[in-house]
Design an enzyme around this catalytic site. Structure first.
Site: not given
Lengths: 160, 160, 160, 160, 160, 160, 160, 160, 160, 160
Positions: B100, B103, B126
């Site tokens: 997830r 994604e 960063s």
């Protein structure tokens, strides 16, 4: 301030709406912050609409058409279906900014899982019942910090 | 409450310290929250140490040895070098919870880039001068929400 | 009737519990149907526990230990953490039976998406708030048919 | 209700018929449910014809031409050959909705295999002698659930 | 005549039975032709049993145990489950002999499809309701020719 | 009977001749069986010429031009070079019919190798000094069976 | 002069014979040139036997056993089957020396094909009816040059 | 004799010069042998220039323009930069002829390395300070043999 | 100062010497700087020897044995062959520090090529006739900068 | 001296500006050294702007427009957004010159990491706060050497 643009020769697989919207955004010299304020949505969600990764409501479409001076009819057409998500970034990402986010998942993935599981039990943080935002902080030394917040509903695995 | 454990047959490429630390954590029935409080670090950072993804300072090692009743000498040995990061998660992640997060990067990657570029200019957030945390929220309907915050220093590309 | 077994030389990355449970299942000559009935769960969920893809509740563990004559203490240990899902099948699947399921996704994926989007709007069928079952039908010509049902909660994308 | 559309810039490898059919569907504002009823086939099969994943019979073609006001001759031409299946979804799927189906195969693949083998013996569930359907359920709390049924003939491995 | 053997250091992921059977085959100096005759099956099917790619019936197991002087009990155990097919060849195959077969599929795949579709309609040749055999021919110039026959049931796509 | 066609939007990397030949085949409503008879070659070889996977002799080109009413000069041009084989199928094949052939190689690859090595010694079955054919059989129950024969010269590894 | 050795921790998938042979070669301090002379084969072929990529005849085995003081019986056993070729180099090769050969194929592949096709017609250079050798040349400036010769039988594609 | 041609629909990523040169070569019906003689270079190098894999000197360009009747100015333009090598063959090669060369590297890679290292020490055979040629031999039985020679400077690893 | 160590469970494919050398380095608490000074080589080269990526001369081996108190005989054995380079880093690198170097190649690759070609002509910078070094700089604000120098012989492509 | 050019048929995914700039550079016959001097930036940075891998400041754009005689307005447009880095090189690089740089990372990656970690502690060398340059050296034997310097800020991992 420079504005994000879209070079169509670099993103041939984005939906037609992406090209329409970015072209108009550049012509109007509007930032995503300004557009987001106008349509009453978060900046990231707004940019996601531009990249074909989020759905615009009929009202969003109307407001975008107005703000960006795009004829409403074809825009309704182009934004009328359901986003075919996942086509903007090729994974692993080659873009340095996006790669840093990928690296965070790669490095801290199991640490997040362990901490989330202990806090919530067996399940996942939804990426659908989900919102995100980006903020800018400046510390006392004048350094800028980007803060990205991910907020997703906790979904426990069903017992069956 | 269930605790995160490590099944060594599933993670053969983690450092030896991972096995030592998780075995002791299970034996002591301690959560990452408890361990993090004891060593004075964030939970995610603490779990990252367990997975070999973050460096423990000499004081961290000492405190971990104490809390987990591990002989200090071999633990110093095992945690003495520099983390060989990136070996815990195979990308793309097959674990649903970690997927997830992946994604989110896949879907919102360019939206984040566009918004960050407009807010900060040409550069990256960063992942090294970086911290992260996990929080739990419960809304008025009793639903739980996981909130993950990513905070990284903004690094502009050098002009040369 | 033949029973499903686990050849440990072919599945080295499954959790230790998988080996413990399958060894006992073979010794007891029990089918997943029988085990599922005993612990009060669906057959597929039961098999998923054996492959380390689903979480067993404390009661499940106790019942499994009883039925399969496994000492409860070590089984609690082995099943105590959170499943590290996604490690049993390498994708694309090479096993012909599993490949057929993969092929269904490959061939009908966008057809499902189009039909689901028109029926439910912009969102996904959850694989977490989810259950599944397998049934056997025999038609009048004596042919057997396998029927797999997937039932998942519909999650609309959040507007933000 | 929004309707599924096809953005040709995102699916350059679909057959010409896909573009013809979707363009007409959008112009006529018809849902797959309506089209399926008209041609007497299942919604998923109907959508699969649109994506070039299923074969339309001569009668299907005639009915589609009528309903969608497409000249019959070129449509017969475009739909006359045999589908070149597998070209609509790139695996692993990047689309979140389709990924969830893929994840179900990844997580439950061996559980399905074990249960099917014990119920039917050594063989596979056909993805060819196969049908599928999508249903919508609403529970007493008002939550929607998607139910996908996969029904395939059981094919035992031949002995030779 | 040299006999096919199995070097376990090169095939670590084959089932335990593969090692048992090949060790006994080597000790007995039997060819697959001889073993196939004894158990009354085709040579390729017999070799496939040895590589864990085909199921042995209880009678096959008994005959194999007799011919190869393997204690029947453990062999029944090792061959008792259902084959986990697809684990012997890594694709694309690096072995030159197997690569040639792969190349035939790569070069003639669409030609086979076109010819089969025109002869049989929309469907596939089953690899499950399937048998295969290998024959040796010698032409008048003394050249040897290998002839592999693939025979599979034609499965038309269901209309739904 | 339906005829195999070529949708150029799905096969952009085939040679120009493929498009010329398929267009003419469709216009003339000819099957590969009819074309093969006319040019005196096997059906699979004929289809392979259409897909750019086999070389047509000057006589083949002349006969194809006649039968398909294609001006001979440009066809000679298009078919004059040497086939750039391997560009029609992307491996692993996504097309279900072609995948079944691939699966046969994946499952029986080492079984073929073992049997061939024992019958012929150390070497390979050539895919170049090679022919293949497709036949249709109907059994007494009315089931159709596809029979594919692969016949290749045996090439022993040279000793050097 | 340094001799080629085999570090078994770096080549776990080579056949058992590779380890036996290299161990003995190191103990005897013999070069492949010396071993090749003793068994009457080319150096490259000899090294290929050591890496499990070429078949040793019974006489080769006997001579190797003698020269390397390996008990003949187990060596016959280890070298008795048929080589499972292709397991020594992972492609693309990461070893710089082997990568240079790969790069030659990558850069000059189509140039070789064009020149060979014009010289020989439609076909391939066999890698089976094939021999190769390595030579050392020193030019007048004292530079060393490696010369690798590949010699394969030309196989024309069969007409069928 | 047939001549090598270039089908631009199959090689879209070759440089513009490739299309110019091949078109002219076909129009003039010249073989690479003839062109190579005219410009005084090796046939493989000449073909490599056509595929954009080698640099043509100003004299080469002039001679090519003359021989092939191409206007010199645009050819100078097209061949003026530096070759962007590696774009003609996709690895692993799918073309059977080129695959055989790849297979030789895959099978004999470590054998070459071992023999070269023992002959020359620690280093590589250069693919840059490198030449290659193709020759045709016919043995007493009338069989043709292709002989490819690779000659590269030996580069020892620098000590630092 | 912390010292670099090697966790053998994370690097199973390194040569045996890597484990021997790192174990001794840790026991002696020596930095690569100290070891490099002792053997008279560059630090990076020294570390490369430890990772099996560079060859140690007999003198290097002797000095390493002395400094690290390793018995010389087995070390000579372990370091006696030729490095099998390329086995320490899996590409793309998952380690953040190494990824940054990879990213530099990804981002600036063509820029380096363009500048080098214009400065030197058609050729490459050798990675074999090559040395490299790492330096530390501290600017006036107290920031540290790492400086990596790559120095390789320019190799022009041979004309042939 | 030859100049670097861009063949647009080989780099279809570069930004529009790349084509504009390279076309003008070729027309003006300017080297990157000359252009870099004119805009006051490093040659590699200049070439990176041409490949869309670095951002040009408004002054850079103005100077480029002047020097290259490009109308300023459209160039401002094309260079106005933020570079979408990482699209010029496909990894692993197939271009021999760029591959050598990749190989240096592959071979020396862990050696660099070990030395940098011992010199600087736990962190990375930034590829963002970063500059690089290319220099040419000629040794006393007349050999040319390319020297590439990478200079990046050291970023220690934050403690959190």
């Amino acid at each position: 301030m420079d504005l994000a643009t879209l070079d169509t020769s670099q993103h041939p697989y984005l939906p037609e709406a992406a090209h329409t919207l970015f072209r108009a955004k550049t012509a109007k010299s509007l930032s995503f912050e300004q557009i987001a304020q106008h349509i009453g949505r978060n900046e990231v969600a707004t940019a996601a609409i531009f990249y074909g990764q989020a759905k615009a409501s009929p009202q969003d479409v109307q407001k975008l058409a107005n703000l960006l001076s795009i004829p409403e009819e074809p825009l309704v057409q182009q934004l009328g279906g359901f986003p075919d998500r996942g086509r903007s970034v090729e994974m692993p990402p080659r873009e340095p900014l996006i790669y840093r986010l990928y690296e965070i998942v790669q490095n801290y993935g199991y640490a997040y899982k362990a901490v989330l599981n202990e806090k919530f039990g067996d399940g996942i943080m939804s990426a659908i019942s989900f919102s995100t935002k980006v903020e800018k902080e400046t510390d006392t030394d004048g350094n800028n910090w980007a803060v990205i917040t991910l907020r997703g509903k906790w979904l426990p695995f069903s017992r069956f």
